[in-house]
Design a protein around this motif. Structure first.
Motif, PDB file in Angstrom:
ATOM      1  N   MET A  43      11.515  12.619  58.243  1.00 53.35           N
ATOM      2  CA  MET A  43      11.982  13.763  57.340  1.00 53.35           C
ATOM      3  C   MET A  43      11.267  14.246  56.472  1.00 53.35           C
ATOM      4  O   MET A  43      10.917  13.225  55.494  1.00 53.35           O
ATOM      5  CB  MET A  43      13.408  13.416  56.860  1.00 53.35           C
ATOM      6  N   SER A  44      11.595  15.411  56.328  1.00 49.55           N
ATOM      7  CA  SER A  44      10.742  17.034  55.805  1.00 49.55           C
ATOM      8  C   SER A  44      10.332  16.115  54.496  1.00 49.55           C
ATOM      9  O   SER A  44      11.312  15.659  53.909  1.00 49.55           O
ATOM     10  CB  SER A  44      10.873  17.906  56.182  1.00 49.55           C
ATOM     11  N   LYS A  45       9.530  16.641  53.823  1.00 49.84           N
ATOM     12  CA  LYS A  45       9.110  16.041  52.306  1.00 49.84           C
ATOM     13  C   LYS A  45      10.598  17.077  50.637  1.00 49.84           C
ATOM     14  O   LYS A  45      10.711  17.019  50.664  1.00 49.84           O
ATOM     15  CB  LYS A  45       8.374  16.717  51.578  1.00 49.84           C
ATOM     16  N   ASP A  46      11.131  18.526  51.682  1.00 52.93           N
ATOM     17  CA  ASP A  46      11.411  19.032  51.738  1.00 52.93           C
ATOM     18  C   ASP A  46      12.803  18.900  51.885  1.00 52.93           C
ATOM     19  O   ASP A  46      13.897  18.946  52.755  1.00 52.93           O
ATOM     20  CB  ASP A  46      11.228  20.478  51.942  1.00 52.93           C
ATOM     21  N   PRO A  47      14.072  17.825  51.412  1.00 53.37           N
ATOM     22  CA  PRO A  47      15.528  17.601  51.551  1.00 53.37           C
ATOM     23  C   PRO A  47      16.514  18.879  52.683  1.00 53.37           C
ATOM     24  O   PRO A  47      17.369  18.094  52.931  1.00 53.37           O
ATOM     25  CB  PRO A  47      15.733  17.279  50.311  1.00 53.37           C
ATOM     26  N   LEU A  48      16.014  19.514  51.851  1.00 56.61           N
ATOM     27  CA  LEU A  48      16.793  21.225  52.026  1.00 56.61           C
ATOM     28  C   LEU A  48      16.902  21.843  53.880  1.00 56.61           C
ATOM     29  O   LEU A  48      16.755  22.047  54.185  1.00 56.61           O
ATOM     30  CB  LEU A  48      16.933  22.757  51.393  1.00 56.61           C
ATOM     31  N   ALA A  49      15.153  21.250  54.159  1.00 59.15           N
ATOM     32  CA  ALA A  49      14.591  21.624  55.403  1.00 59.15           C
ATOM     33  C   ALA A  49      15.239  21.558  56.603  1.00 59.15           C
ATOM     34  O   ALA A  49      15.829  22.603  57.757  1.00 59.15           O
ATOM     35  CB  ALA A  49      13.333  21.482  55.569  1.00 59.15           C
ATOM     36  N   PRO A  50      15.845  20.360  56.811  1.00 57.09           N
ATOM     37  CA  PRO A  50      17.182  20.355  58.153  1.00 57.09           C
ATOM     38  C   PRO A  50      18.228  21.820  58.160  1.00 57.09           C
ATOM     39  O   PRO A  50      18.020  22.351  59.130  1.00 57.09           O
ATOM     40  CB  PRO A  50      16.762  19.118  58.703  1.00 57.09           C
ATOM     41  N   LEU A  51      18.460  21.640  56.997  1.00 52.79           N
ATOM     42  CA  LEU A  51      20.095  22.219  56.813  1.00 52.79           C
ATOM     43  C   LEU A  51      19.299  23.868  56.943  1.00 52.79           C
ATOM     44  O   LEU A  51      19.956  24.608  57.472  1.00 52.79           O
ATOM     45  CB  LEU A  51      19.957  21.860  55.400  1.00 52.79           C
ATOM     46  N   ASN A  52      18.269  24.264  56.269  1.00 52.23           N
ATOM     47  CA  ASN A  52      17.694  25.109  56.338  1.00 52.23           C
ATOM     48  C   ASN A  52      17.250  25.850  57.949  1.00 52.23           C
ATOM     49  O   ASN A  52      18.031  27.210  58.449  1.00 52.23           O
ATOM     50  CB  ASN A  52      15.854  26.077  55.743  1.00 52.23           C
ATOM     51  N   ALA A  53      16.744  24.977  58.284  1.00 51.59           N
ATOM     52  CA  ALA A  53      16.314  24.854  59.939  1.00 51.59           C
ATOM     53  C   ALA A  53      17.580  25.723  60.148  1.00 51.59           C
ATOM     54  O   ALA A  53      18.109  26.374  62.150  1.00 51.59           O
ATOM     55  CB  ALA A  53      15.398  24.095  60.228  1.00 51.59           C
ATOM     56  N   ALA A  54      19.239  24.926  60.488  1.00 52.22           N
ATOM     57  CA  ALA A  54      20.939  24.549  60.997  1.00 52.22           C
ATOM     58  C   ALA A  54      20.582  26.114  60.015  1.00 52.22           C
ATOM     59  O   ALA A  54      21.984  26.829  60.780  1.00 52.22           O
ATOM     60  CB  ALA A  54      21.027  23.881  60.780  1.00 52.22           C
ATOM     61  N   GLY A  55      20.287  27.219  59.341  1.00 52.66           N
ATOM     62  CA  GLY A  55      21.061  28.327  59.482  1.00 52.66           C
ATOM     63  C   GLY A  55      21.521  28.191  58.087  1.00 52.66           C
ATOM     64  O   GLY A  55      22.600  28.862  57.265  1.00 52.66           O
ATOM     65  N   LEU A  56      21.478  26.871  56.802  1.00 56.48           N
ATOM     66  CA  LEU A  56      21.890  26.871  55.322  1.00 56.48           C
ATOM     67  C   LEU A  56      21.781  28.696  54.975  1.00 56.48           C
ATOM     68  O   LEU A  56      23.128  28.774  54.123  1.00 56.48           O
ATOM     69  CB  LEU A  56      21.138  25.734  54.366  1.00 56.48           C
ATOM     70  N   GLN A  57      20.926  29.354  55.449  1.00 54.85           N
ATOM     71  CA  GLN A  57      20.474  30.781  54.366  1.00 54.85           C
ATOM     72  C   GLN A  57      21.272  32.227  54.713  1.00 54.85           C
ATOM     73  O   GLN A  57      21.753  32.350  54.356  1.00 54.85           O
ATOM     74  CB  GLN A  57      19.094  31.465  54.520  1.00 54.85           C
ATOM     75  N   ARG A  58      22.130  31.925  56.189  1.00 50.83           N
ATOM     76  CA  ARG A  58      23.192  31.619  56.359  1.00 50.83           C
ATOM     77  C   ARG A  58      24.303  32.228  55.647  1.00 50.83           C
ATOM     78  O   ARG A  58      25.133  33.300  56.025  1.00 50.83           O
ATOM     79  CB  ARG A  58      22.955  32.076  58.002  1.00 50.83           C
ATOM     80  N   LEU A  59      24.832  31.257  55.417  1.00 51.84           N
ATOM     81  CA  LEU A  59      26.069  30.956  54.482  1.00 51.84           C
ATOM     82  C   LEU A  59      25.999  31.554  53.197  1.00 51.84           C
ATOM     83  O   LEU A  59      25.226  32.265  52.676  1.00 51.84           O
ATOM     84  CB  LEU A  59      26.136  29.310  53.511  1.00 51.84           C
ATOM     85  N   PRO A  60      27.846  32.157  53.654  1.00 48.13           N
ATOM     86  CA  PRO A  60      27.931  33.043  51.871  1.00 48.13           C
ATOM     87  C   PRO A  60      27.545  31.928  50.526  1.00 48.13           C
ATOM     88  O   PRO A  60      27.564  30.583  50.878  1.00 48.13           O
ATOM     89  CB  PRO A  60      29.131  32.953  51.896  1.00 48.13           C
TER      90      PRO A  60
END
Length: 68
Positions: free
Chosen positions: A1-18
């Protein structure tokens, strides 16, 4: 897993969520992030195998293979 724990979620579009939904993910504990990220990475790993089965032709090709 990446050192950034949010990386997989960011790659899945976390930033597109409200913002309120994104804040829930950003406030997860380190263990919750580890589990959510691991699940997302596993979903990403099988995406080519299941993408055709989960993509609605009328949806413009949107992939439903994400936690967020």
């Amino acid at each position: 897993m990446s050192k950034d724990p949010l990386a997989p979620l960011n790659a899945a579009g976390l930033q597109r969520l409200p913002e309120p939904m994104r804040a829930v993910f950003e406030d997860l504990s380190p263990e919750e992030l580890r589990v959510a990220g691991a699940i997302q990475e596993r979903l990403n790993a099988v995406a080519p195998d299941v993408e055709g089965q989960t993509t609605d032709p009328g949806s413009g090709g949107n992939n439903n293979n994400c936690l967020c």
